[in-house]
Design an enzyme around this catalytic site. Sequence first.
Site, PDB file in Angstrom:
ATOM      1  N   CYS A 107       0.862  -1.173   0.000  1.00 44.41           N
ATOM      2  CA  CYS A 107       0.000   0.000   0.000  1.00 44.41           C
ATOM      3  C   CYS A 107       0.895   1.218   0.000  1.00 44.41           C
ATOM      4  CB  CYS A 107      -0.912   0.014   1.225  1.00 44.41           C
ATOM      5  SG  CYS A 107      -1.948   1.485   1.334  1.00 44.41           S
ATOM      6  N   CYS A 108       0.761   2.064  -1.002  1.00 39.69           N
ATOM      7  CA  CYS A 108       1.586   3.274  -1.099  1.00 39.69           C
ATOM      8  C   CYS A 108       3.072   2.937  -1.066  1.00 39.69           C
ATOM      9  CB  CYS A 108       1.239   4.249   0.021  1.00 39.69           C
ATOM     10  SG  CYS A 108      -0.505   4.692   0.072  1.00 39.69           S
ATOM     11  N   GLY A 109       3.424   1.807  -1.656  1.00 40.05           N
ATOM     12  CA  GLY A 109       4.823   1.431  -1.720  1.00 40.05           C
ATOM     13  C   GLY A 109       5.361   0.784  -0.469  1.00 40.05           C
TER      14      GLY A 109
END
Length: 267
Positions: A107-109
């Site tokens: 999630c988000c990297g």
Amino acid sequence: MDSQISQSSKIVRFQDGVLQEIVDEIVSEHPLTIHLNGEEFATLVCSPENIMELTIGFLASEGFIRRSDEIKNIQIDESKGFAYVDLYIKSETPSHEFHSKRFIGSCCGKSRQFYFHNDARTAKTSTSKTTLTPQQCISFMEQLQKSSVTFQETGGVHNAALFSADELIVRRTDIGRHNALDKLFGYCIEKHIPVRDKVIAFSGRISSEVLLKAAKIGVGIILSKSAPTNLAIKLANDLNITAVGFIRGNSFNVYSHPERIISKKTS
């Protein structure tokens, strides 16, 4: 199930070089078995109060319900320690392997490699805009500790409280730290209390499991008089939760998302 959260018991105390018999308060511990849609689902060990809230909060934290109107029927047999719950939508109960198997996602990297499958389904990334001053953090923890009569008498329970930005909403006590948080969750579901803008104050250590409970409830700030673990801090950063620990006297540490702790409120 005995409704008393503690009971008097004779003990022998050694103090100031002397052994003497005294009466002390001992915290109660009881099993609660939850039957879900006609099948035995889980057995919890808990303090014998607020059992309805505990049952609802536990099912919500496990991802089976989100609202009280999803419950068709719920019956509590306190004398025997059973809770019987029927849901309108009968989903298959996940196996133990599903609950305990590691889940790797992103999630988000950021790699969420520490989640279990059921945590990945139910933990929420906070969108809370609530802020607190340092004085509020200290005041909330003081209120939690001063209101914890059972802990003062027995030393054997955990306490958790839900606050708005201005006041104490509800406090719950249990021998199990997870149970105390589930009771808060169940109270909010029963009373239809929105939680995104609320704050949790907690008496125990902020472990990864406690942090995930806070995420499942949906708050953006968790306060504790104790320390967090490194994994709890990683999860708090990932889930946009402000974790504040070691609130003792007039000091504390902010371990994640410090932007929610501000020097003073603006009018």
